[in-house]
Design a protein around this motif. Structure first.
Motif, PDB file in Angstrom:
ATOM      1  N   LEU A  85       0.774  -1.285  -0.041  1.00 10.71           N
ATOM      2  CA  LEU A  85       0.104  -0.013   0.130  1.00 10.71           C
ATOM      3  C   LEU A  85       0.789   1.131   0.084  1.00 10.71           C
ATOM      4  O   LEU A  85       0.614   2.222  -0.780  1.00 10.71           O
ATOM      5  CB  LEU A  85      -0.742   0.063   1.208  1.00 10.71           C
ATOM      6  N   ARG A  86       2.042   1.155   0.786  1.00  4.72           N
ATOM      7  CA  ARG A  86       2.850   2.350   0.902  1.00  4.72           C
ATOM      8  C   ARG A  86       3.641   2.718  -0.335  1.00  4.72           C
ATOM      9  O   ARG A  86       3.433   3.804  -0.946  1.00  4.72           O
ATOM     10  CB  ARG A  86       3.984   1.958   1.736  1.00  4.72           C
ATOM     11  N   ASN A  87       3.859   1.664  -1.187  1.00  4.74           N
ATOM     12  CA  ASN A  87       4.323   2.001  -2.610  1.00  4.74           C
ATOM     13  C   ASN A  87       3.354   2.218  -3.473  1.00  4.74           C
ATOM     14  O   ASN A  87       3.633   3.301  -4.421  1.00  4.74           O
ATOM     15  CB  ASN A  87       4.946   0.513  -3.151  1.00  4.74           C
ATOM     16  N   LEU A  88       2.346   1.730  -3.489  1.00  4.22           N
ATOM     17  CA  LEU A  88       1.120   2.355  -4.458  1.00  4.22           C
ATOM     18  C   LEU A  88       0.753   3.676  -4.042  1.00  4.22           C
ATOM     19  O   LEU A  88       0.397   4.539  -5.005  1.00  4.22           O
ATOM     20  CB  LEU A  88      -0.419   1.354  -4.170  1.00  4.22           C
ATOM     21  N   ALA A  89       0.616   3.981  -2.580  1.00  4.07           N
ATOM     22  CA  ALA A  89       0.235   5.834  -2.307  1.00  4.07           C
ATOM     23  C   ALA A  89       1.556   6.506  -2.968  1.00  4.07           C
ATOM     24  O   ALA A  89       0.940   7.450  -3.647  1.00  4.07           O
ATOM     25  CB  ALA A  89       0.351   5.776  -1.094  1.00  4.07           C
ATOM     26  N   VAL A  90       2.606   6.152  -3.020  1.00  4.19           N
ATOM     27  CA  VAL A  90       3.677   6.891  -3.614  1.00  4.19           C
ATOM     28  C   VAL A  90       3.382   7.044  -5.353  1.00  4.19           C
ATOM     29  O   VAL A  90       3.543   8.075  -5.792  1.00  4.19           O
ATOM     30  CB  VAL A  90       5.101   6.295  -3.382  1.00  4.19           C
ATOM     31  N   ALA A  91       3.042   5.811  -5.826  1.00  5.27           N
ATOM     32  CA  ALA A  91       2.795   6.128  -7.345  1.00  5.27           C
ATOM     33  C   ALA A  91       1.531   6.569  -7.611  1.00  5.27           C
ATOM     34  O   ALA A  91       1.846   7.668  -8.631  1.00  5.27           O
ATOM     35  CB  ALA A  91       2.734   4.533  -7.831  1.00  5.27           C
ATOM     36  N   ILE A  92       0.584   6.627  -6.739  1.00  5.85           N
ATOM     37  CA  ILE A  92      -0.692   7.472  -7.059  1.00  5.85           C
ATOM     38  C   ILE A  92      -0.323   8.783  -7.064  1.00  5.85           C
ATOM     39  O   ILE A  92      -0.773   9.777  -7.711  1.00  5.85           O
ATOM     40  CB  ILE A  92      -1.799   7.062  -6.166  1.00  5.85           C
ATOM     41  N   GLY A  93       0.562   9.199  -6.089  1.00  2.00           N
ATOM     42  CA  GLY A  93       0.962  10.466  -5.708  1.00  2.00           C
ATOM     43  C   GLY A  93       1.839  11.178  -6.869  1.00  2.00           C
ATOM     44  O   GLY A  93       1.734  12.221  -7.269  1.00  2.00           O
ATOM     45  N   ASN A  94       2.556  10.342  -7.967  1.00  2.00           N
ATOM     46  CA  ASN A  94       3.109  10.684  -9.112  1.00  2.00           C
ATOM     47  C   ASN A  94       2.252  10.412 -10.197  1.00  2.00           C
ATOM     48  O   ASN A  94       2.797  11.019 -11.210  1.00  2.00           O
ATOM     49  CB  ASN A  94       4.339   9.614  -9.150  1.00  2.00           C
ATOM     50  N   ALA A  95       1.029  10.111 -10.027  1.00  2.00           N
ATOM     51  CA  ALA A  95       0.085   9.885 -11.251  1.00  2.00           C
ATOM     52  C   ALA A  95      -0.515  11.440 -11.475  1.00  2.00           C
ATOM     53  O   ALA A  95      -0.220  12.422 -10.740  1.00  2.00           O
ATOM     54  CB  ALA A  95      -1.060   8.963 -11.044  1.00  2.00           C
ATOM     55  N   GLU A  96      -1.361  11.297 -12.709  1.00  2.02           N
ATOM     56  CA  GLU A  96      -2.120  12.628 -12.841  1.00  2.02           C
ATOM     57  C   GLU A  96      -3.116  12.809 -11.733  1.00  2.02           C
ATOM     58  O   GLU A  96      -3.768  11.732 -11.461  1.00  2.02           O
ATOM     59  CB  GLU A  96      -2.606  12.449 -14.181  1.00  2.02           C
ATOM     60  N   PRO A  97      -3.551  14.092 -11.404  1.00  2.00           N
ATOM     61  CA  PRO A  97      -4.794  14.065 -10.495  1.00  2.00           C
ATOM     62  C   PRO A  97      -5.890  13.887 -11.007  1.00  2.00           C
ATOM     63  O   PRO A  97      -6.381  14.241 -12.227  1.00  2.00           O
ATOM     64  CB  PRO A  97      -4.494  15.596  -9.980  1.00  2.00           C
ATOM     65  N   SER A  98      -6.723  12.920 -10.224  1.00  2.00           N
ATOM     66  CA  SER A  98      -8.093  12.865 -10.709  1.00  2.00           C
ATOM     67  C   SER A  98      -8.892  12.569  -9.324  1.00  2.00           C
ATOM     68  O   SER A  98      -8.330  12.285  -8.335  1.00  2.00           O
ATOM     69  CB  SER A  98      -8.099  11.395 -11.570  1.00  2.00           C
ATOM     70  N   SER A  99     -10.223  12.425  -9.712  1.00  2.00           N
ATOM     71  CA  SER A  99     -11.081  12.353  -8.423  1.00  2.00           C
ATOM     72  C   SER A  99     -10.815  10.967  -7.744  1.00  2.00           C
ATOM     73  O   SER A  99     -10.832  10.850  -6.727  1.00  2.00           O
ATOM     74  CB  SER A  99     -12.509  12.645  -8.543  1.00  2.00           C
ATOM     75  N   GLU A 100     -10.930  10.074  -8.794  1.00  2.00           N
ATOM     76  CA  GLU A 100     -10.668   8.650  -8.195  1.00  2.00           C
ATOM     77  C   GLU A 100      -9.377   8.553  -7.494  1.00  2.00           C
ATOM     78  O   GLU A 100      -9.267   7.927  -6.419  1.00  2.00           O
ATOM     79  CB  GLU A 100     -10.539   7.778  -9.566  1.00  2.00           C
ATOM     80  N   HIS A 101      -8.363   9.186  -8.115  1.00  2.00           N
ATOM     81  CA  HIS A 101      -7.183   8.817  -7.470  1.00  2.00           C
ATOM     82  C   HIS A 101      -7.123   9.663  -5.933  1.00  2.00           C
ATOM     83  O   HIS A 101      -6.822   9.208  -4.952  1.00  2.00           O
ATOM     84  CB  HIS A 101      -5.875   9.527  -8.113  1.00  2.00           C
ATOM     85  N   MET A 102      -7.676  10.658  -6.030  1.00  2.00           N
ATOM     86  CA  MET A 102      -7.662  11.501  -4.752  1.00  2.00           C
ATOM     87  C   MET A 102      -8.601  10.956  -3.661  1.00  2.00           C
ATOM     88  O   MET A 102      -8.314  10.630  -2.648  1.00  2.00           O
ATOM     89  CB  MET A 102      -8.250  12.950  -5.096  1.00  2.00           C
ATOM     90  N   ASP A 103      -9.754  10.539  -4.099  1.00  2.00           N
ATOM     91  CA  ASP A 103     -10.598   9.651  -3.143  1.00  2.00           C
ATOM     92  C   ASP A 103      -9.999   8.334  -2.456  1.00  2.00           C
ATOM     93  O   ASP A 103     -10.100   8.304  -1.208  1.00  2.00           O
ATOM     94  CB  ASP A 103     -11.842   9.228  -3.831  1.00  2.00           C
ATOM     95  N   ALA A 104      -9.322   7.718  -3.569  1.00  2.00           N
ATOM     96  CA  ALA A 104      -8.788   6.679  -2.960  1.00  2.00           C
ATOM     97  C   ALA A 104      -7.559   6.712  -1.840  1.00  2.00           C
ATOM     98  O   ALA A 104      -7.606   6.037  -0.821  1.00  2.00           O
ATOM     99  CB  ALA A 104      -8.011   5.704  -4.121  1.00  2.00           C
ATOM    100  N   LEU A 105      -7.044   8.000  -2.088  1.00  2.00           N
ATOM    101  CA  LEU A 105      -5.982   8.392  -1.182  1.00  2.00           C
ATOM    102  C   LEU A 105      -6.356   8.995   0.168  1.00  2.00           C
ATOM    103  O   LEU A 105      -5.887   8.651   1.108  1.00  2.00           O
ATOM    104  CB  LEU A 105      -5.087   9.324  -1.733  1.00  2.00           C
ATOM    105  N   ARG A 106      -7.440   9.715  -0.074  1.00  2.00           N
ATOM    106  CA  ARG A 106      -8.362  10.190   1.120  1.00  2.00           C
ATOM    107  C   ARG A 106      -8.753   8.947   2.021  1.00  2.00           C
ATOM    108  O   ARG A 106      -8.467   9.058   3.118  1.00  2.00           O
ATOM    109  CB  ARG A 106      -9.577  10.927   0.730  1.00  2.00           C
ATOM    110  N   GLU A 107      -9.173   7.944   1.576  1.00  2.00           N
ATOM    111  CA  GLU A 107      -9.722   6.721   2.403  1.00  2.00           C
ATOM    112  C   GLU A 107      -8.425   6.238   3.025  1.00  2.00           C
ATOM    113  O   GLU A 107      -8.496   5.896   3.986  1.00  2.00           O
ATOM    114  CB  GLU A 107     -10.144   5.941   1.459  1.00  2.00           C
ATOM    115  N   LYS A 108      -7.312   6.184   2.375  1.00  2.00           N
ATOM    116  CA  LYS A 108      -6.105   5.571   3.144  1.00  2.00           C
ATOM    117  C   LYS A 108      -5.525   6.423   3.974  1.00  2.00           C
ATOM    118  O   LYS A 108      -4.582   6.187   5.035  1.00  2.00           O
ATOM    119  CB  LYS A 108      -5.080   5.097   2.061  1.00  2.00           C
ATOM    120  N   CYS A 109      -5.979   7.733   3.862  1.00  2.00           N
ATOM    121  CA  CYS A 109      -5.437   8.759   5.142  1.00  2.00           C
ATOM    122  C   CYS A 109      -6.013   8.464   6.485  1.00  2.00           C
ATOM    123  O   CYS A 109      -5.534   9.101   7.466  1.00  2.00           O
ATOM    124  CB  CYS A 109      -5.624  10.148   4.753  1.00  2.00           C
ATOM    125  N   ASN A 110      -6.789   7.448   6.689  1.00  2.00           N
ATOM    126  CA  ASN A 110      -7.424   7.148   7.958  1.00  2.00           C
ATOM    127  C   ASN A 110      -7.008   5.663   8.173  1.00  2.00           C
ATOM    128  O   ASN A 110      -7.477   4.996   9.225  1.00  2.00           O
ATOM    129  CB  ASN A 110      -9.056   7.246   7.828  1.00  2.00           C
TER     130      ASN A 110
END
Ligand code: SF4
Ligand code: SF4
Length: 352
Positions: free
Chosen positions: A304-329
């Motif tokens: 999950l840690r590695n995927l979070a980093v990779a999503i942070g390096n992807a293009e911003p999209s609502s799907e990416h941001m929603d998935a990250l917000r969920e993992k912020c908890n």
């Protein structure tokens, strides 16, 4: 049967087991031991304490397996289509997994085949002492393979064969047989090339044949525990398990063969999976889907840690941001911290 004829027969049999290279080395690695000790003394092995713990054993086969006189070294190809690798690397919403880890974990398969090879030798010459190794015990496998005539160690520190490139696994049989060594393959074919050094995203190849593991994406995404230093996170890109860039650019890999081993075929569409799909796996799903895969080794939290980093390096999209917000908890502080970092990266890109 004379020794040469016997070795030819063993080599031929090794091919039927899927080994594409075969050679024999004397069980001595004095110069490589000094290189290893210097690397360890400089702390360039990072958190891989096991490298330091077994330093002497790695370089002196007889310490690991008393009575060892010769080492049989073999290789097995895992090459894939390089174009597909480049395409995935260029797709920031997809996950890049090191080519060696796409299919079934090679350790078990190679160990079984090496045992079959040892049993074949036994059927030819009678009982002898041996131990098979596939990353399973401390050994300087690349140096042994080089001494067994299987290639030269490139500036990126992988072994290269001039006719088949570097996409292969190595395995060894330590034996108490005093076998004649194979002639060394021609060395130094890197010449003036520096492609691997130039492309390395984190400048981990600090000098020819010298890798600072603490900077290497393979180490950071697989071996390193805890928080990934921020200075490397952007450079990691979409590489979620390992990195192949230094091999992908190596000109000798134009001679590499695509593997013919069904077990090494990509599982779970890992050669083209989306970051979001993988980020959505529950721990149970991770464990089920990575059963028998080298990826299991990294563990769900690092996954999950590695995927979070990779999503942070992807293009911003609502799907990416929603998935990250969920993992912020998430319960795990490392996941929370990496998800927050990634969210900040995407938010900053939206503001540009
Ligand atoms: S695996 Fe990647 S990060 Fe490591 S040395 Fe090669 S190019 Fe650099
Ligand atoms: S990319 Fe060039 S320098 Fe690096 S290992 Fe290959 S041939 Fe050697």
């Amino acid at each position: 049967m004379d020794c040469t004829a016997l070795l030819d027969k063993i080599k031929t049999h090794s091919r039927t087991l899927g080994f594409t290279g075969f050679g024999i080395a004397e069980a001595r690695l004095d110069a490589d031991q000094a290189h290893l000790q210097d690397w360890l003394a400089k702390g360039q092995h990072g958190q891989m304490a096991y490298m330091a713990r077994h330093g002497d054993m790695r370089a002196q086969p007889e310490l690991l397996q008393p009575g060892t006189l010769s080492v049989i070294s073999v290789r097995m190809d895992y090459g894939t289509d390089p174009e597909q690798a480049w395409t995935t690397l260029a797709s920031s919403d997809k996950a890049y997994v090191a080519r060696y880890a796409l299919g079934r974990d090679y350790h078990k398969l190679m160990r079984q085949r090496l045992k079959q090879l040892a049993q074949f030798i036994e059927s030819e010459i009678g009982f002898f002492g041996y131990r098979v190794l596939v990353d399973s015990a401390p050994s300087l496998e690349r140096a042994l393979a080089r001494n067994a005539g299987l290639g030269w160690i490139g500036k990126h520190t992988c072994l290269i064969d001039k006719d088949e490139g570097s996409w292969f696994f190595l395995g060894e049989i330590y034996t108490d047989l005093d076998l004649p060594g194979t002639s060394l393959a021609p060395q130094g074919y890197c010449g003036t090339c520096t492609r691997c050094i130039d492309i390395c995203p984190t400048a981990a190849i600090i000098a020819p044949n010298r890798l600072d593991a603490r900077r290497c994406i393979s180490y950071l995404t697989i071996e390193h525990q805890g928080s990934i230093p921020e200075e490397f996170r952007k450079a990691i890109g979409n590489r979620i398990f390992g990195c192949d860039d230094c091999q992908l650019v190596c000109p000798w890999n134009k001679f590499a063969k695509v593997h013919a081993e069904p077990d090494f075929t990509a599982r779970n569409r890992l050669d083209e999976a989306s970051l979001l799909d993988l980020f959505a796996w529950s721990e149970a799903e991770f464990l089920r889907r990575t059963e028998g895969s080298a990826i299991r080794r990294t563990g769900y939290i690092n996954w999950l840690r590695n995927l979070a980093v990779a999503i942070g390096n992807a293009e911003p999209s609502s799907e990416h941001m929603d998935a990250l917000r969920e993992k912020c908890n998430h319960d795990d502080p490392v996941i929370r911290e990496h998800a927050q970092w990634a969210l900040q990266q995407l938010t900053a890109k939206l503001k540009i």
